[in-house]
Design a protein around this motif. Structure first.
Motif, PDB file in Angstrom:
ATOM      1  N   ALA A   7      31.175  45.133  37.722  1.00  0.00           N
ATOM      2  CA  ALA A   7      32.695  45.180  38.073  1.00  0.00           C
ATOM      3  C   ALA A   7      32.888  44.997  39.558  1.00  0.00           C
ATOM      4  CB  ALA A   7      33.075  46.801  37.758  1.00  0.00           C
ATOM      5  N   MET A   8      31.971  45.525  40.499  1.00  0.00           N
ATOM      6  CA  MET A   8      32.106  45.189  41.957  1.00  0.00           C
ATOM      7  C   MET A   8      32.133  43.675  42.092  1.00  0.00           C
ATOM      8  SD  MET A   8      29.198  47.762  43.611  1.00  0.00           S
ATOM      9  CE  MET A   8      29.112  46.771  44.713  1.00  0.00           C
ATOM     10  N   THR A   9      31.277  42.781  41.353  1.00  0.00           N
ATOM     11  CA  THR A   9      31.424  41.502  41.613  1.00  0.00           C
ATOM     12  C   THR A   9      32.696  40.760  40.910  1.00  0.00           C
ATOM     13  OG1 THR A   9      29.023  41.250  41.542  1.00  0.00           O
ATOM     14  CG2 THR A   9      30.264  39.096  41.193  1.00  0.00           C
ATOM     15  N   SER A  10      33.050  41.273  40.015  1.00  0.00           N
ATOM     16  CA  SER A  10      34.416  40.715  39.153  1.00  0.00           C
ATOM     17  C   SER A  10      35.718  41.047  39.853  1.00  0.00           C
ATOM     18  CB  SER A  10      34.190  40.788  37.718  1.00  0.00           C
ATOM     19  OG  SER A  10      34.521  42.184  37.604  1.00  0.00           O
ATOM     20  N   MET A  11      35.694  42.023  40.437  1.00  0.00           N
ATOM     21  CA  MET A  11      36.756  42.799  41.048  1.00  0.00           C
ATOM     22  C   MET A  11      36.925  42.636  42.595  1.00  0.00           C
ATOM     23  SD  MET A  11      38.491  43.842  38.504  1.00  0.00           S
ATOM     24  CE  MET A  11      39.744  44.539  39.296  1.00  0.00           C
ATOM     25  N   SER A  12      35.988  41.660  43.118  1.00  0.00           N
ATOM     26  CA  SER A  12      35.967  41.344  44.596  1.00  0.00           C
ATOM     27  C   SER A  12      35.446  42.605  45.342  1.00  0.00           C
ATOM     28  CB  SER A  12      37.166  40.518  44.800  1.00  0.00           C
ATOM     29  OG  SER A  12      37.389  39.407  44.150  1.00  0.00           O
ATOM     30  N   ILE A  13      35.338  43.546  44.805  1.00  0.00           N
ATOM     31  CA  ILE A  13      34.775  44.620  45.688  1.00  0.00           C
ATOM     32  C   ILE A  13      33.426  44.211  46.533  1.00  0.00           C
ATOM     33  CG2 ILE A  13      34.137  47.216  45.690  1.00  0.00           C
ATOM     34  CD1 ILE A  13      37.067  46.648  44.953  1.00  0.00           C
TER      35      ILE A  13
END
Length: 686
Positions: A291-297
């Motif tokens: 999720a961190m990667t896909s949401m640009s976090i």
């Protein structure tokens, strides 16, 4: 295989033999009794009869049963069903199922796993961390170790002050008892605070302590906090934070992001929730890196200049976000380096407690036999091994249990995302489902309360990061940091967690010089509670001088800060089932008691404060006080009331005596002035 008629087990019209013993499992190669047998090869290439030209998109191997009711669905519903299947990764389901089954069975080969190495901190140099290593924390360490612990804390404040540490709060679990996300619920504390509010206020307190330890730092310390949510609760949690002004933190430093759902399966097949929907749920905290990667976090964290990440759960009342001691420890043992991670642990006491356990794992990497860390969930460990005890002392042999607090280097996120993505686990579930059997086809079957789980949820665990780690450093802390709330375990109820929370805070008060009325100790009763705001103290520090000498404190006690968030006076339901409003005694003088509505979020009905003279503490003037609040709508007990009456009468008598003494002094002073005037007049006449 020839058509042999209806299934002899569930009468669902399957090919025989199906070798299935439960209705929810009876779905393979379905052939409906009111239709001719389906040509499976044709179905895989052409799909349902009413589909358009892209019929082959509907085929998902054995998962064709999800389209059993396709004739009852319109085009939009069919499209949404296909999108749902795509989102949960049905195309890779077979691989995930195989991995999850291997993980469920790996406990059968426990000889590959051993206890982690215990680090020795009595040596001059810091010990070297190898594979899986742990440090046993003690509140009263030897002097030589105490100095090193102080160094850990100093290192933690240093890295927080540099602004290179961020945090992720794992709040992506399922709703609690149908009431909403557990992190934002009132769990029954005196203050009515949620766990998420406690975490954010603890972050504020730690950052304040950083400024005290680095008073000449020209830059105000900042630590971004990201809240991992699921698809259903993300907007709810975001709105909760916005409505409460992020509990005093800068809005630009707090953000929410969701992770994907994962499916429920039974006997390798997706479970139908309705005729047009499959069962899915939050995919587990292991989804955080994806999720961190896909949401640009992840990209945002690097732009902010973060180097390290503190990961903390949101179901534990005692979780210490940005714990400086743990942060410093991880840096000293180099747990932020490549292929390494830090984890906070506690001791497992009972074999059936639901922890993930840290092991030293014998494995093969790049063709070479080596050792590394591994974190295995308790449900994947045979009960016999889980109950194994040390020959001396009687402790559990496998006892180093994860508190789900991790400290990692941000440079490892890509590697950890890969490690977790390779893994899957079964989490037993019991859910209602749509029957595919002939006699109950299309009906929703509700399992009985006493029935065992009827399916498995495919989830990811964050502990799988250790599969890509060469070393793991664990800090084993007291059980006082374990106050988890779970829906399905009576030992982890909100009542017990709130009671432990109160007991810990009462211990802090006693350590700081507070004296409680005889026999009054925090317990499961909602009236016998003690709470100290995180804005007042992070872990019991800074309480010296708050308590007046020779003043016995009654419970409940709630110690607040002037910076505590204020909310309108209103009734608020909590997980303990009680409601109430709070009024707080406003004492401007020791002999004056006036009630006014409180601006603090609590559920008390009375309070009293004993005021002391202001004292000079750490270069600033601080007002010392004792705050005493009662919880609930019932009146105080007669013993407590008489005690307060005695104190009030005593203080009134003291005030009266003081007033009489002042009057006497004024009278004597007036007589002296009269005599002096008469003497001066006589001298003038002469």
């Amino acid at each position: 295989m020839d058509w042999l008629g209806q299934c002899s087990v569930q009468k669902c019209g399957q090919f025989e033999p199906c070798n299935v013993n439960s209705a929810i499992n009876c779905r393979r190669n379905i052939v409906f009794v009111d239709e001719p047998p389906v040509d499976e090869a044709k179905a895989k290439t052409e799909g349902p009869e009413d589909d358009d030209d892209d019929d082959d998109d509907w085929a998902e191997g054995e998962q064709m049963h999800v389209f059993t009711f396709h004739k009852e669905l319109d085009t939009d519903e069919l499209t949404e069903l296909q999108l749902q299947i795509d989102r949960v990764g049905a195309s890779t389901l077979d691989t995930a199922l195989r991995i999850a089954k291997d993980n469920a069975d790996r406990g059968e080969d426990m000889h590959h796993y051993s206890e982690p190495q215990t680090l020795n901190w009595t040596l001059k140099k810091p010990p070297h961390c190898q594979s899986a290593s742990v440090t046993l924390w003690s509140k009263d360490p030897p002097p030589e170790v105490l100095k090193k612990v102080a160094h850990w804390t100093h290192m933690g404040y240093h890295h927080l002050g540099e602004g290179t540490v961020g945090a992720v709060i794992l709040a992506g679990g399922e709703d609690f008892q149908g009431r909403g996300p557990l992190p934002i619920l009132n769990v029954g504390l005196l203050s009515q605070k949620s766990i998420l509010q406690l975490l954010l206020e603890r972050a504020r307190r730690v950052l304040h302590l950083v400024t005290l330890h680095k008073p000449h730092n020209p830059v105000k310390p900042q630590a971004p906090i990201y809240v991992l949510c699921n698809q259903r609760n993300c907007e709810t949690i975001r709105k909760y934070l916005e409505d409460n002004d992020f509990f005093g933190l800068d809005a630009s430093l707090v953000d929410c992001f969701p992770h994907n759902d994962s499916p429920y399966v039974d006997d390798g097949l997706l479970v139908m929730k309705t005729k047009k929907e499959i069962w899915t749920g939050p995919g587990g905290h292991g989804k955080v890196f994806q999720a961190m990667t896909s949401m640009s976090i992840y990209s945002e964290m690097r732009v902010r200049g973060l180097h390290n990440l503190y990961i903390v759960p949101s179901d534990n009342l005692a979780s210490k976000i940005f714990d400086p001691k743990f942060i410093g420890y991880c840096h000293v043992v180099k747990a932020t380096e490549d292929r390494s991670a830090g984890i906070k642990l506690t001791e497992k006491l009972e074999p059936d407690e639901g922890f993930g356990l840290l092991f030293r794992n014998e494995r093969v990497r790049d063709g070479k036999k080596t050792h590394g860390p591994a974190l295995i969930e308790s449900c994947e460990i045979p009960l016999g091994d889980a109950a194994r005890k040390e020959p001396v002392g009687g402790q559990l042999y496998y006892r180093f249990a994860s508190l789900c607090e991790f400290y990692i280097g941000l440079k490892n996120v890509d590697r950890f995302e890969t490690a977790v993505g390779k893994q899957a686990h079964f989490k037993p579930k019991k859910v209602p489902y749509v029957s595919l059997g002939a006699e109950t086809k299309g009906e929703t079957i509700e399992p009985s309360p006493e029935a065992p789980p009827n399916c498995n949820h495919l989830v990811s665990y964050i502990g799988d990061i250790f599969d890509e780690c060469d070393t793991a450093a664990g800090l084993v802390v007291d059980r006082e940091e374990y106050m988890v709330i779970k829906e399905d375990d009576p030992r982890l109820s909100a009542e017990l967690a709130a009671a432990k929370f109160s007991q810990l805070h009462q211990q802090w008060c006693v350590a700081a010089g507070g004296q409680f009325m005889e026999g009054q100790w925090a317990n499961e009763s909602t009236r016998e509670r003690c709470e100290i705001s995180p804005l007042v103290s992070f872990e019991g520090e800074g309480l010296a001088g708050y308590f007046a000498a020779n003043v016995l404190i009654p419970l409940p006690l709630h110690l607040t800060s002037e910076y505590d968030r204020t909310v309108p006076e209103q009734e608020s339901e909590n997980l303990l089932g009680g409601t109430g409003t709070m009024v707080q005694v406003d004492i401007n003088r020791r002999d004056q008691f006036r009630l006014r509505p409180s601006t603090d979020a609590a559920v008390a009905t009375k309070s009293a404060f004993g005021m002391r003279k202001s004292s000079h503490v750490a270069g600033s003037w601080q007002q010392d006080f004792v705050g005493m609040e009662a919880f609930g709508d019932e009146r105080l007990s007669s013993a407590r009331t008489s005690e307060w009456d005695r104190i009030e009468q005593k203080e009134k008598a003291e005030a009266a005596a003081e007033a009489a003494e002042q009057a006497e002094q004024k009278l004597q002073k007036g007589l002296s002035r009269s005599a002096l005037s008469a003497s001066r007049l006589s001298n003038f006449s002469d």
